[in-house]
Scaffold this motif. Structure first.
Motif, PDB file in Angstrom:
ATOM      1  N   VAL A  39      42.001  41.396  40.253  1.00  0.00           N
ATOM      2  CA  VAL A  39      41.245  42.658  40.221  1.00  0.00           C
ATOM      3  C   VAL A  39      42.190  43.830  39.959  1.00  0.00           C
ATOM      4  O   VAL A  39      42.055  44.896  40.545  1.00  0.00           O
ATOM      5  CB  VAL A  39      40.450  42.883  41.535  1.00  0.00           C
ATOM      6  N   ALA A  40      43.115  43.659  39.042  1.00  0.00           N
ATOM      7  CA  ALA A  40      44.130  44.682  38.794  1.00  0.00           C
ATOM      8  C   ALA A  40      43.535  46.004  38.331  1.00  0.00           C
ATOM      9  O   ALA A  40      44.095  47.061  38.569  1.00  0.00           O
ATOM     10  CB  ALA A  40      45.138  44.185  37.776  1.00  0.00           C
ATOM     11  N   ASP A  44      36.733  51.456  40.811  1.00  0.00           N
ATOM     12  CA  ASP A  44      37.094  52.580  41.680  1.00  0.00           C
ATOM     13  C   ASP A  44      38.591  52.662  41.983  1.00  0.00           C
ATOM     14  O   ASP A  44      39.058  53.640  42.548  1.00  0.00           O
ATOM     15  CB  ASP A  44      36.295  52.532  42.985  1.00  0.00           C
ATOM     16  N   GLY A  45      39.355  51.629  41.632  1.00  0.00           N
ATOM     17  CA  GLY A  45      40.804  51.679  41.808  1.00  0.00           C
ATOM     18  C   GLY A  45      41.277  51.511  43.228  1.00  0.00           C
ATOM     19  O   GLY A  45      42.418  51.806  43.542  1.00  0.00           O
ATOM     20  N   LYS A  50      45.926  44.429  47.329  1.00  0.00           N
ATOM     21  CA  LYS A  50      45.776  43.389  48.351  1.00  0.00           C
ATOM     22  C   LYS A  50      45.429  42.024  47.760  1.00  0.00           C
ATOM     23  O   LYS A  50      45.508  41.021  48.436  1.00  0.00           O
ATOM     24  CB  LYS A  50      44.767  43.797  49.414  1.00  0.00           C
ATOM     25  N   TYR A  51      45.081  41.969  46.484  1.00  0.00           N
ATOM     26  CA  TYR A  51      44.787  40.705  45.823  1.00  0.00           C
ATOM     27  C   TYR A  51      45.932  40.203  44.949  1.00  0.00           C
ATOM     28  O   TYR A  51      45.816  39.174  44.317  1.00  0.00           O
ATOM     29  CB  TYR A  51      43.511  40.822  44.989  1.00  0.00           C
ATOM     30  N   LYS A  52      47.036  40.942  44.920  1.00  0.00           N
ATOM     31  CA  LYS A  52      48.197  40.536  44.129  1.00  0.00           C
ATOM     32  C   LYS A  52      48.704  39.192  44.666  1.00  0.00           C
ATOM     33  O   LYS A  52      48.943  39.042  45.847  1.00  0.00           O
ATOM     34  CB  LYS A  52      49.294  41.585  44.205  1.00  0.00           C
ATOM     35  N   THR A  53      48.846  38.232  43.765  1.00  0.00           N
ATOM     36  CA  THR A  53      49.178  36.864  44.153  1.00  0.00           C
ATOM     37  C   THR A  53      50.438  36.398  43.436  1.00  0.00           C
ATOM     38  O   THR A  53      50.561  36.556  42.225  1.00  0.00           O
ATOM     39  CB  THR A  53      48.016  35.912  43.805  1.00  0.00           C
ATOM     40  N   LYS A  54      51.355  35.831  44.207  1.00  0.00           N
ATOM     41  CA  LYS A  54      52.561  35.203  43.666  1.00  0.00           C
ATOM     42  C   LYS A  54      52.636  33.802  44.247  1.00  0.00           C
ATOM     43  O   LYS A  54      52.491  33.623  45.446  1.00  0.00           O
ATOM     44  CB  LYS A  54      53.815  35.984  44.053  1.00  0.00           C
ATOM     45  N   THR A  55      52.860  32.826  43.377  1.00  0.00           N
ATOM     46  CA  THR A  55      52.941  31.442  43.829  1.00  0.00           C
ATOM     47  C   THR A  55      54.097  30.738  43.143  1.00  0.00           C
ATOM     48  O   THR A  55      54.233  30.812  41.922  1.00  0.00           O
ATOM     49  CB  THR A  55      51.638  30.675  43.514  1.00  0.00           C
ATOM     50  N   THR A  56      54.925  30.062  43.927  1.00  0.00           N
ATOM     51  CA  THR A  56      55.967  29.191  43.405  1.00  0.00           C
ATOM     52  C   THR A  56      55.621  27.773  43.841  1.00  0.00           C
ATOM     53  O   THR A  56      55.417  27.520  45.024  1.00  0.00           O
ATOM     54  CB  THR A  56      57.357  29.578  43.943  1.00  0.00           C
ATOM     55  N   THR A  57      55.539  26.870  42.871  1.00  0.00           N
ATOM     56  CA  THR A  57      55.163  25.487  43.144  1.00  0.00           C
ATOM     57  C   THR A  57      56.258  24.560  42.637  1.00  0.00           C
ATOM     58  O   THR A  57      56.748  24.728  41.522  1.00  0.00           O
ATOM     59  CB  THR A  57      53.835  25.130  42.441  1.00  0.00           C
ATOM     60  N   ILE A  58      56.628  23.587  43.483  1.00  0.00           N
ATOM     61  CA  ILE A  58      57.559  22.541  43.065  1.00  0.00           C
ATOM     62  C   ILE A  58      56.869  21.195  43.283  1.00  0.00           C
ATOM     63  O   ILE A  58      56.050  21.054  44.195  1.00  0.00           O
ATOM     64  CB  ILE A  58      58.894  22.596  43.837  1.00  0.00           C
ATOM     65  N   GLY A  59      57.150  20.243  42.428  1.00  0.00           N
ATOM     66  CA  GLY A  59      56.493  18.957  42.608  1.00  0.00           C
ATOM     67  C   GLY A  59      56.987  17.915  41.631  1.00  0.00           C
ATOM     68  O   GLY A  59      57.928  18.132  40.873  1.00  0.00           O
ATOM     69  N   MET A  76      54.217  27.587  47.529  1.00  0.00           N
ATOM     70  CA  MET A  76      54.497  28.699  48.432  1.00  0.00           C
ATOM     71  C   MET A  76      53.790  29.918  47.854  1.00  0.00           C
ATOM     72  O   MET A  76      54.202  30.434  46.821  1.00  0.00           O
ATOM     73  CB  MET A  76      56.001  28.914  48.544  1.00  0.00           C
ATOM     74  N   LYS A  77      52.712  30.324  48.505  1.00  0.00           N
ATOM     75  CA  LYS A  77      51.822  31.355  47.967  1.00  0.00           C
ATOM     76  C   LYS A  77      51.893  32.614  48.826  1.00  0.00           C
ATOM     77  O   LYS A  77      51.916  32.538  50.049  1.00  0.00           O
ATOM     78  CB  LYS A  77      50.394  30.804  47.956  1.00  0.00           C
ATOM     79  N   GLU A  78      51.905  33.759  48.155  1.00  0.00           N
ATOM     80  CA  GLU A  78      51.903  35.053  48.844  1.00  0.00           C
ATOM     81  C   GLU A  78      50.767  35.899  48.284  1.00  0.00           C
ATOM     82  O   GLU A  78      50.704  36.168  47.091  1.00  0.00           O
ATOM     83  CB  GLU A  78      53.233  35.770  48.639  1.00  0.00           C
ATOM     84  N   VAL A  79      49.854  36.309  49.168  1.00  0.00           N
ATOM     85  CA  VAL A  79      48.751  37.197  48.807  1.00  0.00           C
ATOM     86  C   VAL A  79      48.739  38.328  49.822  1.00  0.00           C
ATOM     87  O   VAL A  79      48.673  38.080  51.034  1.00  0.00           O
ATOM     88  CB  VAL A  79      47.388  36.463  48.821  1.00  0.00           C
ATOM     89  N   ASP A  80      48.805  39.559  49.352  1.00  0.00           N
ATOM     90  CA  ASP A  80      48.804  40.731  50.228  1.00  0.00           C
ATOM     91  C   ASP A  80      49.898  40.627  51.301  1.00  0.00           C
ATOM     92  O   ASP A  80      49.661  40.870  52.473  1.00  0.00           O
ATOM     93  CB  ASP A  80      47.425  40.902  50.872  1.00  0.00           C
ATOM     94  N   SER A  81      51.082  40.199  50.893  1.00  0.00           N
ATOM     95  CA  SER A  81      52.254  40.043  51.760  1.00  0.00           C
ATOM     96  C   SER A  81      52.048  39.033  52.883  1.00  0.00           C
ATOM     97  O   SER A  81      52.755  39.053  53.878  1.00  0.00           O
ATOM     98  CB  SER A  81      52.674  41.397  52.347  1.00  0.00           C
TER      99      SER A  81
END
Length: 95
Positions: A39-40, A44-45, A50-59, A76-81
């Protein structure tokens, strides 16, 4: 006027350790990084970050035969810190 840029990307790299070790099976190991915000650019802005998502995956994937794959990965996922770790195991096949 506030200028916003929307971006999303992922990078994936894999290396077949089965071929290197001479095991006779394909066993690609991989790492993937994702960075996105679904929802970047809302109307209404508000609360967009809070929906910014970062994911690092190993497998790894294990192919006992060409049409079957066993998959295992750790994300390893990070959403809204907030951090969340996810382990996944799967089976895939081509018929």
């Amino acid at each position: 006027m506030k200028m916003e840029f929307e971006y999303r990307y992922y990078v994936n790299a894999a290396y077949d350790i089965g071929m290197v070790a001479g095991l006779g099976y394909k066993i690609p190991v991989f790492v993937q990084y994702e960075d996105f915000n679904p929802v970047a650019s809302t109307v209404d802005g508000s609360n967009e970050d809070k929906y910014k998502t970062k994911t690092t995956t190993i497998g790894l994937n294990f192919f006992p035969v060409d049409q079957v794959v066993l998959k295992a990965d750790y994300a390893m996922k990070e959403v809204d810190s907030k951090d969340e770790d996810i382990f996944s195991f799967g089976l895939g096949f081509v018929f």
